[in-house]
Design a protein around this motif. Structure first.
Motif, PDB file in Angstrom:
ATOM      1  N   ASP A   5      43.624  35.131  39.847  1.00 38.96           N
ATOM      2  CA  ASP A   5      42.742  34.227  39.117  1.00 38.96           C
ATOM      3  C   ASP A   5      41.553  35.046  38.637  1.00 38.96           C
ATOM      4  OD1 ASP A   5      44.240  31.875  39.560  1.00 38.96           O
ATOM      5  OD2 ASP A   5      43.400  31.716  41.589  1.00 38.96           O
ATOM      6  N   GLY A   6      41.036  34.696  37.462  1.00 38.92           N
ATOM      7  CA  GLY A   6      39.928  35.475  36.919  1.00 38.92           C
ATOM      8  C   GLY A   6      38.781  34.596  36.426  1.00 38.92           C
ATOM      9  N   THR A   7      37.582  35.102  36.591  1.00 41.56           N
ATOM     10  CA  THR A   7      36.377  34.404  36.123  1.00 41.56           C
ATOM     11  C   THR A   7      35.478  35.385  35.387  1.00 41.56           C
ATOM     12  OG1 THR A   7      36.448  32.899  38.035  1.00 41.56           O
ATOM     13  CG2 THR A   7      34.359  33.043  36.815  1.00 41.56           C
ATOM     14  N   TRP A   8      35.042  34.976  34.198  1.00 40.51           N
ATOM     15  CA  TRP A   8      34.099  35.799  33.438  1.00 40.51           C
ATOM     16  C   TRP A   8      32.672  35.317  33.700  1.00 40.51           C
ATOM     17  CZ3 TRP A   8      35.341  40.143  30.942  1.00 40.51           C
ATOM     18  CH2 TRP A   8      36.670  40.346  30.545  1.00 40.51           C
ATOM     19  N   LYS A   9      31.767  36.265  33.887  1.00 36.16           N
ATOM     20  CA  LYS A   9      30.361  35.937  34.109  1.00 36.16           C
ATOM     21  C   LYS A   9      29.463  36.806  33.232  1.00 36.16           C
ATOM     22  CE  LYS A   9      30.814  34.346  38.896  1.00 36.16           C
ATOM     23  NZ  LYS A   9      30.212  34.387  40.253  1.00 36.16           N
ATOM     24  N   LYS A  10      28.299  36.282  32.915  1.00 38.22           N
ATOM     25  CA  LYS A  10      27.258  37.055  32.216  1.00 38.22           C
ATOM     26  C   LYS A  10      25.981  36.968  33.042  1.00 38.22           C
ATOM     27  CE  LYS A  10      24.399  37.317  28.057  1.00 38.22           C
ATOM     28  NZ  LYS A  10      23.111  36.972  28.676  1.00 38.22           N
ATOM     29  N   ASP A  11      25.490  38.127  33.427  1.00 40.71           N
ATOM     30  CA  ASP A  11      24.280  38.204  34.255  1.00 40.71           C
ATOM     31  C   ASP A  11      24.364  37.267  35.453  1.00 40.71           C
ATOM     32  OD1 ASP A  11      23.182  40.065  32.498  1.00 40.71           O
ATOM     33  OD2 ASP A  11      22.254  38.512  31.262  1.00 40.71           O
ATOM     34  N   GLY A  12      25.572  37.204  36.061  1.00 40.67           N
ATOM     35  CA  GLY A  12      25.772  36.419  37.268  1.00 40.67           C
ATOM     36  C   GLY A  12      26.119  34.964  37.048  1.00 40.67           C
ATOM     37  N   LEU A  13      26.052  34.472  35.804  1.00 37.63           N
ATOM     38  CA  LEU A  13      26.349  33.074  35.511  1.00 37.63           C
ATOM     39  C   LEU A  13      27.743  32.939  34.908  1.00 37.63           C
ATOM     40  CD1 LEU A  13      22.948  31.982  33.927  1.00 37.63           C
ATOM     41  CD2 LEU A  13      23.699  31.689  36.303  1.00 37.63           C
ATOM     42  N   THR A  14      28.524  31.976  35.406  1.00 36.60           N
ATOM     43  CA  THR A  14      29.901  31.791  34.962  1.00 36.60           C
ATOM     44  C   THR A  14      29.950  31.318  33.511  1.00 36.60           C
ATOM     45  OG1 THR A  14      30.603  31.235  37.211  1.00 36.60           O
ATOM     46  CG2 THR A  14      32.065  30.570  35.411  1.00 36.60           C
ATOM     47  N   LEU A  15      30.827  31.931  32.738  1.00 35.10           N
ATOM     48  CA  LEU A  15      31.025  31.561  31.338  1.00 35.10           C
ATOM     49  C   LEU A  15      32.168  30.562  31.219  1.00 35.10           C
ATOM     50  CD1 LEU A  15      30.734  35.084  29.679  1.00 35.10           C
ATOM     51  CD2 LEU A  15      28.988  33.295  29.730  1.00 35.10           C
ATOM     52  N   HIS A  16      32.056  29.646  30.241  1.00 36.01           N
ATOM     53  CA  HIS A  16      33.088  28.639  30.018  1.00 36.01           C
ATOM     54  C   HIS A  16      33.443  28.588  28.539  1.00 36.01           C
ATOM     55  CE1 HIS A  16      32.504  27.105  34.107  1.00 36.01           C
ATOM     56  NE2 HIS A  16      31.195  27.192  33.883  1.00 36.01           N
ATOM     57  N   ASN A  17      34.648  28.127  28.268  1.00 37.76           N
ATOM     58  CA  ASN A  17      35.074  27.959  26.880  1.00 37.76           C
ATOM     59  C   ASN A  17      34.187  26.955  26.153  1.00 37.76           C
ATOM     60  OD1 ASN A  17      37.274  29.439  25.763  1.00 37.76           O
ATOM     61  ND2 ASN A  17      38.613  28.561  27.344  1.00 37.76           N
ATOM     62  N   GLY A  18      33.932  27.245  24.885  1.00 39.11           N
ATOM     63  CA  GLY A  18      33.162  26.301  24.076  1.00 39.11           C
ATOM     64  C   GLY A  18      32.149  27.003  23.209  1.00 39.11           C
ATOM     65  N   LEU A  38      34.012  40.619  35.058  1.00 37.93           N
ATOM     66  CA  LEU A  38      35.276  39.932  35.276  1.00 37.93           C
ATOM     67  C   LEU A  38      35.598  40.019  36.769  1.00 37.93           C
ATOM     68  CD1 LEU A  38      37.897  38.523  34.429  1.00 37.93           C
ATOM     69  CD2 LEU A  38      38.859  40.789  33.903  1.00 37.93           C
ATOM     70  N   LYS A  39      35.641  38.855  37.419  1.00 41.44           N
ATOM     71  CA  LYS A  39      35.951  38.820  38.843  1.00 41.44           C
ATOM     72  C   LYS A  39      37.376  38.324  39.026  1.00 41.44           C
ATOM     73  CE  LYS A  39      34.476  37.014  43.317  1.00 41.44           C
ATOM     74  NZ  LYS A  39      33.494  36.166  44.055  1.00 41.44           N
ATOM     75  N   LEU A  40      38.195  39.113  39.730  1.00 44.59           N
ATOM     76  CA  LEU A  40      39.592  38.784  39.987  1.00 44.59           C
ATOM     77  C   LEU A  40      39.786  38.515  41.468  1.00 44.59           C
ATOM     78  CD1 LEU A  40      41.243  41.618  37.845  1.00 44.59           C
ATOM     79  CD2 LEU A  40      40.761  39.257  37.144  1.00 44.59           C
ATOM     80  N   SER A  41      40.687  37.578  41.788  1.00 46.36           N
ATOM     81  CA  SER A  41      40.938  37.282  43.207  1.00 46.36           C
ATOM     82  C   SER A  41      42.334  36.701  43.392  1.00 46.36           C
ATOM     83  CB  SER A  41      39.885  36.309  43.754  1.00 46.36           C
ATOM     84  OG  SER A  41      39.949  35.075  43.071  1.00 46.36           O
ATOM     85  N   TRP A  62      45.309  36.000  47.067  1.00 50.67           N
ATOM     86  CA  TRP A  62      45.379  35.911  48.522  1.00 50.67           C
ATOM     87  C   TRP A  62      45.145  37.246  49.198  1.00 50.67           C
ATOM     88  CZ3 TRP A  62      45.252  31.486  51.027  1.00 50.67           C
ATOM     89  CH2 TRP A  62      45.636  30.324  50.360  1.00 50.67           C
ATOM     90  N   HIS A  63      45.283  38.324  48.488  1.00 49.50           N
ATOM     91  CA  HIS A  63      45.227  39.648  49.118  1.00 49.50           C
ATOM     92  C   HIS A  63      43.891  40.359  48.923  1.00 49.50           C
ATOM     93  CE1 HIS A  63      49.508  39.252  49.898  1.00 49.50           C
ATOM     94  NE2 HIS A  63      49.627  38.826  48.626  1.00 49.50           N
ATOM     95  N   GLY A  64      42.997  39.761  48.144  1.00 53.08           N
ATOM     96  CA  GLY A  64      41.700  40.411  47.995  1.00 53.08           C
ATOM     97  C   GLY A  64      40.994  40.043  46.697  1.00 53.08           C
ATOM     98  N   ASP A  65      39.806  40.583  46.578  1.00 56.01           N
ATOM     99  CA  ASP A  65      38.972  40.369  45.389  1.00 56.01           C
ATOM    100  C   ASP A  65      38.622  41.722  44.763  1.00 56.01           C
ATOM    101  OD1 ASP A  65      38.887  37.632  45.970  1.00 56.01           O
ATOM    102  OD2 ASP A  65      37.122  37.897  47.254  1.00 56.01           O
ATOM    103  N   ALA A  66      38.332  41.679  43.478  1.00 53.14           N
ATOM    104  CA  ALA A  66      37.862  42.886  42.783  1.00 53.14           C
ATOM    105  C   ALA A  66      37.078  42.452  41.550  1.00 53.14           C
ATOM    106  CB  ALA A  66      39.039  43.779  42.389  1.00 53.14           C
ATOM    107  N   SER A  67      36.149  43.258  41.153  1.00 55.93           N
ATOM    108  CA  SER A  67      35.383  42.920  39.945  1.00 55.93           C
ATOM    109  C   SER A  67      34.970  44.192  39.227  1.00 55.93           C
ATOM    110  CB  SER A  67      34.147  42.082  40.292  1.00 55.93           C
ATOM    111  OG  SER A  67      33.253  42.817  41.099  1.00 55.93           O
ATOM    112  N   GLY A  68      34.702  44.034  37.956  1.00 52.83           N
ATOM    113  CA  GLY A  68      34.215  45.146  37.134  1.00 52.83           C
ATOM    114  C   GLY A  68      33.225  44.617  36.108  1.00 52.83           C
ATOM    115  N   SER A  69      32.258  45.438  35.752  1.00 52.61           N
ATOM    116  CA  SER A  69      31.201  44.996  34.838  1.00 52.61           C
ATOM    117  C   SER A  69      30.971  46.010  33.735  1.00 52.61           C
ATOM    118  CB  SER A  69      29.893  44.766  35.604  1.00 52.61           C
ATOM    119  OG  SER A  69      30.046  43.790  36.601  1.00 52.61           O
TER     120      SER A  69
END
Length: 367
Positions: free
Chosen positions: A32-45, A76-79, A81-88
């Motif tokens: 699963d992936g989540t995009w963030k900008k300056d720590g705040l989650t981004l959403h479609n729109g 981009l934060k990815l996660s 069952w086996h772990g988490d990872a992120s890159g900026s």
């Protein structure tokens, strides 16, 4: 056994205003992936488009029509069952792709119109512009530069101050503008002592206000500790011709960002602005030192492509309380020994507007 996601390696992006920002990352496993900008989650729109991962696990983020607010750090934060990872990676929004203000490049046409201009109120034989601003802003150089434009050669009539922190101008001086044949144009500049941020330094706001109203005569020597209210250089009953028809504040582009709204210099300029407003005298700002922006220094034609110049103008608008359409970035003649069409162009654009504003003012004085 499943696989933990690997950290996304996003690349920093530099994008011109109005262009799109696009990030893409192919994950190494189902996540699963989540995009963030300056720590705040981004959403479609709106301008943001986040595509759902396909079978190839591709995570895409697109932001259309980039603006200053899009600058920052994207993650981009990815996660799973086996772990988490992120890159900026960081996004920097560069200068405009197209000019955000239009300017008339027909210098000869503008100069001809100014040579032939006469005020629309016969009580004003010529329009009078009052230059004021901080020490070293380039007030006196404005008068020199306008004369240079119309005479087609570099001229030095007003003494421009070196960078000493002290005003070179100590007296109230009127500078006429002449063309190549020595004919006087129908407007003049009045130059005053420079403003300082301290209570006791530089010209007093009371003297600037007196000058606006036409009470100060040419040749008066300013006294930083006492304002003029009577005597040889005080004009008790100024005519419309002796009053100021446009207040011209001169501000360096590279200094306005450093001044807080509570700064003594800003307070003084706001006080003068308020008086001019109450008197219905038009007020404009000439923003000098525009070549402090590398883009503009390289090519003056890029003055209205520059993000740095627009930000300086926006700050000036907020701090002085003056609309953006009354702020004109210009470059003075100060190191050139020949006239330059590009320098002439920005000066003429500003001057044309000042003349129109001032002429509108004298028309309003017709009874």
């Amino acid at each position: 056994m499943g696989t933990a996601p690997s950290a996304p390696k996003l690349k920093a992006i530099s994008v011109k205003r109005g262009h799109n920002i696009t990030f893409r990352w192919d994950a190494n496993c189902e996540v699963d992936g989540t995009w963030k900008k300056d720590g705040l989650t981004l959403h479609n729109g709106g301008r943001i488009n986040i595509t759902e991962p396909t079978q190839y696990l591709c995570f895409n983020l697109t932001i259309r029509d980039a603006t200053d607010e899009d600058e920052g750090e994207y993650t981009l934060k990815l996660s799973n069952w086996h772990g988490d990872a992120s890159g900026s990676a960081k996004v920097k929004v560069l200068d405009f792709a197209v000019a955000w203000r239009k300017i008339d490049h027909q210098n000869d046409k503008v100069k001809t119109a100014q040579r032939e201009f006469t005020p629309s109120n016969p009580e004003a034989q010529r329009l009078r512009f009052l230059l004021h601003g901080p020490v070293g802003a380039g007030k006196s150089s404005i008068a020199n530069s306008v004369n240079t434009v119309f005479q087609g050669r570099t001229t030095v009539n007003a003494h421009a101050a070196p960078s000493t922190g002290k005003s070179e101008t100590t007296t109230y001086n009127m500078y006429e503008v002449k063309d190549e044949q020595g004919r006087k144009l129908s407007f003049v500049f009045n130059d005053i002592m420079g403003l300082e941020g301290t209570e006791t330094g530089g010209v007093l706001t009371a003297d600037i206000i007196s000058a606006l109203k036409g009470h100060i005569k040419d040749g008066y020597e300013f006294n930083p500790s006492s304002s003029l209210s009577a005597g040889l250089y005080y004009n008790n009953n100024p005519t419309l011709d002796e009053k100021v028809h446009c207040l011209v504040s001169v501000i360096p582009a590279d200094k306005i960002l450093l001044l807080e709204e509570s700064h003594g210099l800003i307070k003084k300029m706001r006080e003068v602005r308020d008086v001019a407003k109450n008197l219905d005298i038009p007020h404009v700002v000439l923003m000098t030192h525009v070549d402090s922006c590398p883009l503009v220094k390289e090519d003056l034609d890029k003055i209205y492509f520059s993000k740095k110049i627009k930000i300086a103008m926006e700050n000036c608008s907020v701090k002085l309380g003056i609309p953006m359409n009354r702020i004109f970035p210009v470059k003075n003649y100060h190191e050139e020994n020949r006239v330059d069409e590009k320098v002439d162009c920005v000066i003429l654009d500003a001057l044309d507007n000042i003349v129109n504003f001032a002429n509108d003012y004298v028309i309003r004085q017709i009874e």
